[in-house]
Motif scaffolding. Structure first.
Motif, PDB file in Angstrom:
ATOM      1  N   MET A   1     -44.632  64.311 -30.020  1.00 19.46           N
ATOM      2  CA  MET A   1     -44.157  65.165 -31.061  1.00 19.46           C
ATOM      3  C   MET A   1     -42.669  64.958 -31.339  1.00 19.46           C
ATOM      4  N   ILE A   2     -41.857  64.749 -30.330  1.00 22.50           N
ATOM      5  CA  ILE A   2     -40.432  64.535 -30.558  1.00 22.50           C
ATOM      6  C   ILE A   2     -40.205  63.065 -30.898  1.00 22.50           C
ATOM      7  N   GLY A   3     -39.487  62.816 -31.983  1.00 22.38           N
ATOM      8  CA  GLY A   3     -39.138  61.455 -32.364  1.00 22.38           C
ATOM      9  C   GLY A   3     -37.869  61.002 -31.674  1.00 22.38           C
ATOM     10  N   TYR A   4     -36.799  61.794 -31.860  1.00 18.83           N
ATOM     11  CA  TYR A   4     -35.547  61.519 -31.161  1.00 18.83           C
ATOM     12  C   TYR A   4     -34.678  62.769 -31.159  1.00 18.83           C
ATOM     13  N   VAL A   5     -33.740  62.784 -30.222  1.00 18.19           N
ATOM     14  CA  VAL A   5     -32.744  63.834 -30.086  1.00 18.19           C
ATOM     15  C   VAL A   5     -31.388  63.145 -30.149  1.00 18.19           C
ATOM     16  N   THR A   6     -30.450  63.740 -30.870  1.00 18.91           N
ATOM     17  CA  THR A   6     -29.127  63.147 -31.043  1.00 18.91           C
ATOM     18  C   THR A   6     -28.065  63.995 -30.355  1.00 18.91           C
ATOM     19  N   ILE A   7     -27.134  63.318 -29.690  1.00 19.25           N
ATOM     20  CA  ILE A   7     -25.965  64.001 -29.118  1.00 19.25           C
ATOM     21  C   ILE A   7     -24.714  63.344 -29.654  1.00 19.25           C
ATOM     22  N   GLY A   8     -23.680  64.145 -29.841  1.00 13.31           N
ATOM     23  CA  GLY A   8     -22.405  63.635 -30.294  1.00 13.31           C
ATOM     24  C   GLY A   8     -21.584  63.098 -29.141  1.00 13.31           C
ATOM     25  N   VAL A   9     -20.890  62.002 -29.389  1.00 16.14           N
ATOM     26  CA  VAL A   9     -20.050  61.377 -28.365  1.00 16.14           C
ATOM     27  C   VAL A   9     -18.699  61.020 -28.967  1.00 16.14           C
ATOM     28  N   SER A  10     -17.736  60.773 -28.097  1.00 15.92           N
ATOM     29  CA  SER A  10     -16.398  60.423 -28.567  1.00 15.92           C
ATOM     30  C   SER A  10     -16.153  58.920 -28.592  1.00 15.92           C
ATOM     31  N   ASP A  11     -16.913  58.152 -27.811  1.00 13.55           N
ATOM     32  CA  ASP A  11     -16.712  56.705 -27.714  1.00 13.55           C
ATOM     33  C   ASP A  11     -18.091  56.046 -27.653  1.00 13.55           C
ATOM     34  N   MET A  12     -18.490  55.402 -28.739  1.00 10.65           N
ATOM     35  CA  MET A  12     -19.832  54.810 -28.806  1.00 10.65           C
ATOM     36  C   MET A  12     -20.068  53.758 -27.719  1.00 10.65           C
ATOM     37  N   GLY A  13     -19.105  52.902 -27.493  1.00 14.79           N
ATOM     38  CA  GLY A  13     -19.284  51.861 -26.480  1.00 14.79           C
ATOM     39  C   GLY A  13     -19.537  52.442 -25.101  1.00 14.79           C
ATOM     40  N   LYS A  14     -18.711  53.417 -24.725  1.00 11.35           N
ATOM     41  CA  LYS A  14     -18.874  54.052 -23.415  1.00 11.35           C
ATOM     42  C   LYS A  14     -20.204  54.801 -23.331  1.00 11.35           C
ATOM     43  N   ALA A  15     -20.591  55.494 -24.404  1.00 10.09           N
ATOM     44  CA  ALA A  15     -21.835  56.272 -24.387  1.00 10.09           C
ATOM     45  C   ALA A  15     -23.060  55.366 -24.278  1.00 10.09           C
ATOM     46  N   LYS A  16     -23.073  54.278 -25.021  1.00  9.87           N
ATOM     47  CA  LYS A  16     -24.209  53.347 -24.947  1.00  9.87           C
ATOM     48  C   LYS A  16     -24.317  52.758 -23.550  1.00  9.87           C
ATOM     49  N   VAL A  51     -27.131  58.440 -29.654  1.00  5.57           N
ATOM     50  CA  VAL A  51     -25.741  58.838 -29.460  1.00  5.57           C
ATOM     51  C   VAL A  51     -25.026  58.519 -30.765  1.00  5.57           C
ATOM     52  N   CYS A  52     -24.144  59.422 -31.181  1.00  2.00           N
ATOM     53  CA  CYS A  52     -23.444  59.179 -32.443  1.00  2.00           C
ATOM     54  C   CYS A  52     -22.088  59.846 -32.447  1.00  2.00           C
ATOM     55  N   THR A  53     -21.215  59.310 -33.267  1.00  4.03           N
ATOM     56  CA  THR A  53     -19.976  60.005 -33.562  1.00  4.03           C
ATOM     57  C   THR A  53     -20.283  60.925 -34.741  1.00  4.03           C
ATOM     58  N   PRO A  54     -19.732  62.127 -34.764  1.00  6.38           N
ATOM     59  CA  PRO A  54     -20.045  63.070 -35.835  1.00  6.38           C
ATOM     60  C   PRO A  54     -19.775  62.498 -37.228  1.00  6.38           C
ATOM     61  N   HIS A  55     -20.698  62.744 -38.134  1.00  3.58           N
ATOM     62  CA  HIS A  55     -20.643  62.230 -39.501  1.00  3.58           C
ATOM     63  C   HIS A  55     -19.385  62.677 -40.239  1.00  3.58           C
ATOM     64  N   ASP A  56     -18.932  63.913 -39.970  1.00  2.00           N
ATOM     65  CA  ASP A  56     -17.781  64.449 -40.700  1.00  2.00           C
ATOM     66  C   ASP A  56     -16.437  63.985 -40.139  1.00  2.00           C
ATOM     67  N   GLY A  57     -16.462  63.171 -39.079  1.00  2.00           N
ATOM     68  CA  GLY A  57     -15.234  62.661 -38.506  1.00  2.00           C
ATOM     69  C   GLY A  57     -14.527  63.608 -37.558  1.00  2.00           C
ATOM     70  N   SER A  58     -15.028  64.830 -37.431  1.00  2.00           N
ATOM     71  CA  SER A  58     -14.437  65.795 -36.498  1.00  2.00           C
ATOM     72  C   SER A  58     -14.816  65.421 -35.070  1.00  2.00           C
ATOM     73  N   PRO A  59     -14.083  65.937 -34.087  1.00  2.00           N
ATOM     74  CA  PRO A  59     -14.434  65.650 -32.697  1.00  2.00           C
ATOM     75  C   PRO A  59     -15.838  66.168 -32.348  1.00  2.00           C
ATOM     76  N   ASN A  60     -16.497  65.447 -31.449  1.00  2.00           N
ATOM     77  CA  ASN A  60     -17.800  65.911 -30.958  1.00  2.00           C
ATOM     78  C   ASN A  60     -17.596  67.117 -30.044  1.00  2.00           C
ATOM     79  N   HIS A  61     -18.584  67.986 -29.978  1.00  2.39           N
ATOM     80  CA  HIS A  61     -18.569  69.139 -29.086  1.00  2.39           C
ATOM     81  C   HIS A  61     -19.956  69.294 -28.480  1.00  2.39           C
ATOM     82  N   PRO A  62     -20.067  69.340 -27.159  1.00  2.50           N
ATOM     83  CA  PRO A  62     -21.379  69.586 -26.562  1.00  2.50           C
ATOM     84  C   PRO A  62     -21.865  70.978 -26.970  1.00  2.50           C
ATOM     85  N   GLY A  63     -23.123  71.086 -27.320  1.00  5.35           N
ATOM     86  CA  GLY A  63     -23.676  72.373 -27.734  1.00  5.35           C
ATOM     87  C   GLY A  63     -23.920  73.298 -26.556  1.00  5.35           C
ATOM     88  N   ASN A  64     -23.607  74.556 -26.725  1.00  8.29           N
ATOM     89  CA  ASN A  64     -23.894  75.562 -25.704  1.00  8.29           C
ATOM     90  C   ASN A  64     -25.377  75.898 -25.781  1.00  8.29           C
TER      91      ASN A  64
END
Length: 123
Positions: A1-16, A51-64
């Motif tokens: 049922m789940i296709g994918y889940v996305t989390i915001g990151v600050s550095d794509m290379g490090k996150a991958k 993993v992605c950098t936020p589309h709006d260019g703002s810093p990523n924030h882990p969700g509570n």
């Protein structure tokens, strides 16, 4: 049922690198890299994480209250993946242990960007 889940990151290379190193033993690899977002999983037909950098260019924030949970197959594997996460730069979010007697065994870590990750085993 789940296709994918996305989390915001600050550095794509490090996150991958972090997630492919951490989850590689489960068959995870970068399946599709589109620059600011990369899909990681076993294959394009199975559930993935991105993993992605936020589309709006703002810093990523882990969700509570947001969390990724991985089921590696056994209590011993939960311990192994938790230790590996910590070795790769995660911080402890809850050491491995039995959470619900005879039902749920889990461990929790926060990745280098602060996203909460769980490893668990039912039974």
């Amino acid at each position: 049922m789940i296709g994918y889940v996305t989390i915001g990151v600050s550095d794509m290379g490090k996150a991958k690198k972090y997630y492919t190193d951490l989850l590689g033993d489960m068959g995870a690899k970068v399946l599709l890299d589109l620059g600011r977002i990369a899909f990681i999983g076993k294959d394009m037909k199975s559930p993935m994480m991105a993993v992605c950098t936020p589309h709006d260019g703002s810093p990523n924030h882990p969700g509570n209250g947001n969390m990724l949970a991985f089921q590696p197959g056994s209590k011993e594997a939960v311990d192994t993946y938790y230790k590996k996460a910590i070795e790769l730069g995660a911080t402890c979010g809850g050491e491995p242990g039995q959470r619900i007697p005879d039902q749920f065994y889990g461990a929790y870590a926060r990745d280098p960007d602060g996203n909460k990750v769980a490893f668990y085993h039912f039974g």
